[in-house]
Design an enzyme around this catalytic site. Structure first.
Site, short mmCIF file in Angstrom:
data_model
loop_
_atom_site.label_atom_id
_atom_site.label_comp_id
_atom_site.label_asym_id
_atom_site.label_seq_id
_atom_site.Cartn_x
_atom_site.Cartn_y
_atom_site.Cartn_z
CG HIS A 14 21.04 -53.08 26.77
ND1 HIS A 14 19.88 -52.43 26.41
CD2 HIS A 14 21.73 -53.27 25.62
CE1 HIS A 14 19.87 -52.25 25.10
NE2 HIS A 14 20.98 -52.74 24.59
CG ASP B 149 18.75 -57.96 30.01
OD1 ASP B 149 18.65 -58.85 29.14
OD2 ASP B 149 19.11 -56.80 29.75
CD GLN C 258 24.39 -59.97 24.72
OE1 GLN C 258 24.92 -60.94 24.18
NE2 GLN C 258 24.06 -58.88 24.05
CE LYS D 249 20.55 -58.73 22.11
NZ LYS D 249 21.39 -57.83 21.33
CB CYS E 74 22.41 -49.82 24.39
SG CYS E 74 21.99 -49.52 22.69
N1 C6P Z 1 22.20 -55.59 23.02
C1 C6P Z 1 24.23 -55.23 21.74
O1 C6P Z 1 24.85 -55.02 20.70
P1 C6P Z 1 16.73 -56.02 22.13
O2 C6P Z 1 17.28 -54.88 21.32
O3 C6P Z 1 15.46 -55.67 22.82
O4 C6P Z 1 16.67 -57.30 21.38
O5 C6P Z 1 17.81 -56.32 23.27
C2 C6P Z 1 18.13 -55.31 24.19
C3 C6P Z 1 19.20 -55.78 25.10
C4 C6P Z 1 18.91 -55.94 26.45
N2 C6P Z 1 19.82 -56.40 27.31
C5 C6P Z 1 21.05 -56.74 26.91
C6 C6P Z 1 22.02 -57.28 27.92
C7 C6P Z 1 21.42 -56.58 25.57
O6 C6P Z 1 22.65 -56.93 25.19
C8 C6P Z 1 20.48 -56.07 24.65
C9 C6P Z 1 20.85 -55.84 23.21
C10 C6P Z 1 22.73 -55.38 21.66
O7 C6P Z 1 24.78 -55.30 22.83
C11 C6P Z 1 22.09 -54.25 20.92
S1 C6P Z 1 22.30 -52.68 21.72
#
Ligand code: C6P
Length: 429
Positions: free
Chosen positions: A143, A221, A224, A247, A386
């Site tokens: 991401h 990270d 997920q 999430k 993203c």
């Molecule tokens: N992915 C998706 O629809 P935040 O926005 O900080 O809570 O998470 C960022 C983020 C970082 N790493 C991974 C692997 C992610 O999937 C995400 C967030 C969402 O896939 C929003 S773009």
């Protein structure tokens, strides 16, 4: 939560899943009020939990009750409400620490989200440790939150960022990883535990061991993975783990960074302000102990209570059961979706992935597909998610993406497949 909620991925007759042969929801769907609503005159089918999950009543009620009865600022007052609020906030930290098997509650830093957690490390650890010519190794599967902070850190320090390439099957190229460890000798490897596009679950434990053997730290990270699998920071032997509450059945506005205590202690602060200091003089300041050193300003207090309730809910379901449920659904979905004409599914088979499936359908643009499915009450995400390097790797502008969680059922997978077949028919005309 009913007893039935711990029956995982079972093939049964069930009010939460439909008739015989169905994979029912793992959690009682009645716990999730939003799932009772209609969208465009159809029952909502929510298949975008990888973007943000829905919240059960238990989480909504915990936040509401706290806000109504015990709310005040934390760590500041000597009055009853302040003590109650501080107690609730710190209880949430303990729940999170237990959930990921941290060895100390002080290792859990509350942040706004995964993005902020990674930026914290990429500002503080990176600026203190990276020198011109050093390397941070990340991957083509990340991401943007696990790419851009390292690019910014590299600009500030003169270091460089290298990337482990993806294979055609949506896995990380392990031979290339080993080569890059040997040649680039990275100071830190920043790696997703589960791809938000391909669903891939890279072999992170082995990858972390290889990074350590070459003297590199490893940041995971977990945006997920923490919501969907048992994650044990001690068993994984990682150095940092970042994740977001929204999430994992919790609210927006709060996430966490877990870090090894000695690393966090050696890192300079991230943001300066109230709560993170020991002493402030006009000539300079000193810092509070962990975790306050990294929690400047008034935190997301109600949201922390919500995260604690989400962790309690997931723990009661059992993270092994959550993983088993999503694995069963994903295996079913990969088979069912493969029968849709002109579909192209990205990423590995069910054994190597979580419950997130990206696909294209003929030359229908992913956004058109998502709009069409919305008319059937089906919420899927469309775009680059993203993760533009993944789109570039497979020479596509975007994908449509369906993602599952504890309330998802195989009937919803069927509804998705049938809606895609109808969409294919409409665009084929
Ligand atoms: N992915 C998706 O629809 P935040 O926005 O900080 O809570 O998470 C960022 C983020 C970082 N790493 C991974 C692997 C992610 O999937 C995400 C967030 C969402 O896939 C929003 S773009």
């Amino acid at each position: 939560m009913s007893d039935r909620s711990v029956v995982s991925g079972a093939v049964t007759t069930d009010v939460d899943g439909g008739g015989a042969g169905e994979i029912p929801a793992l959690a009682p769907r009645a716990d999730f009020p939003i799932l009772a609503r209609e969208v465009n005159g159809k029952p909502l089918i929510y298949l975008d939990s990888a973007a943000s999950s829905q919240k059960p009543t238990q989480v909504l009620d915990a936040m509401d009750t706290f806000a109504r009865t015990s709310y005040s600022n934390t760590h500041r007052g000597a009055y009853t409400l302040a003590e109650e609020a501080t107690g609730a906030y710190e209880r949430a930290r303990k729940q999170v620490a237990r959930f990921i098997n941290a060895s100390s509650v002080r290792e859990v830093i509350f942040t706004r989200n995964t993005t902020e957690s990674i930026n914290l490390v990429a500002r503080t650890w990176a600026e203190a440790n990276l020198r011109p010519g050093d390397t941070v190794l990340t991957t083509e599967m990340e991401h943007h939150s696990n790419i851009v902070p390292w690019q910014l850190a590299a600009e500030r320090t003169g270091a460089r960022v290298d990337y482990v390439p993806l294979t055609d099957d949506g896995e990380l190229d392990q031979a290339a990883y080993e080569r890059l460890l040997e040649t680039a000798k990275p100071k830190l490897v920043a790696l997703t535990q589960m791809s938000n596009v391909l669903g891939t679950l890279p072999p992170v434990k082995e990858m972390i061991a290889k990074a350590h053997a070459m003297g590199a730290l490893a940041l995971l990270d977990g945006a997920q993975s923490v919501p969907h699998l048992p994650v044990d920071v001690r068993a994984l032997d990682c150095d940092f783990l970042a994740f977001s509450a929204h999430k994992m059945l919790g609210p927006t506005g709060i996430g966490a960074l877990w870090g090894r205590r000695e690393l966090l202690e050696a890192m300079p602060p991230f943001l300066g302000g109230g709560s993170m200091i020991r002493e402030v003089k006009m000539s300079g300041s000193t810092w509070a102990d962990l975790p306050q050193k990294f929690e400047a300003g008034t935190p997301a207090i109600i949201e922390a209570v919500g995260l604690g309730a989400a962790v309690a809910y997931l723990s009661a379901l059992g993270m092994e059961q959550v993983r088993a449920h999503e694995h069963a659904l994903t295996r079913y979905a990969l088979e069912r979706l493969a029968t849709v004409p002109e579909i192209r599914i990205f990423g590995p088979g069910a054994e190597a992935r979580g419950g997130t499936i990206s696909f294209t359908l003929g030359d229908i643009h992913a956004h058109d597909l998502a709009t069409l499915l919305d008319r059937d009450g089906i919420a899927i995400r469309a775009g680059h998610h993203c993760a533009q390097p993944i789109m570039d790797r497979y020479c596509i502008p975007a994908t449509a993406r369906a993602s599952f969680y504890v309330y998802s059922t195989s009937s919803e997978v069927d509804a998705l497949a049938e809606a895609l077949e109808r969409a294919h028919g409409v665009f084929a005309l």
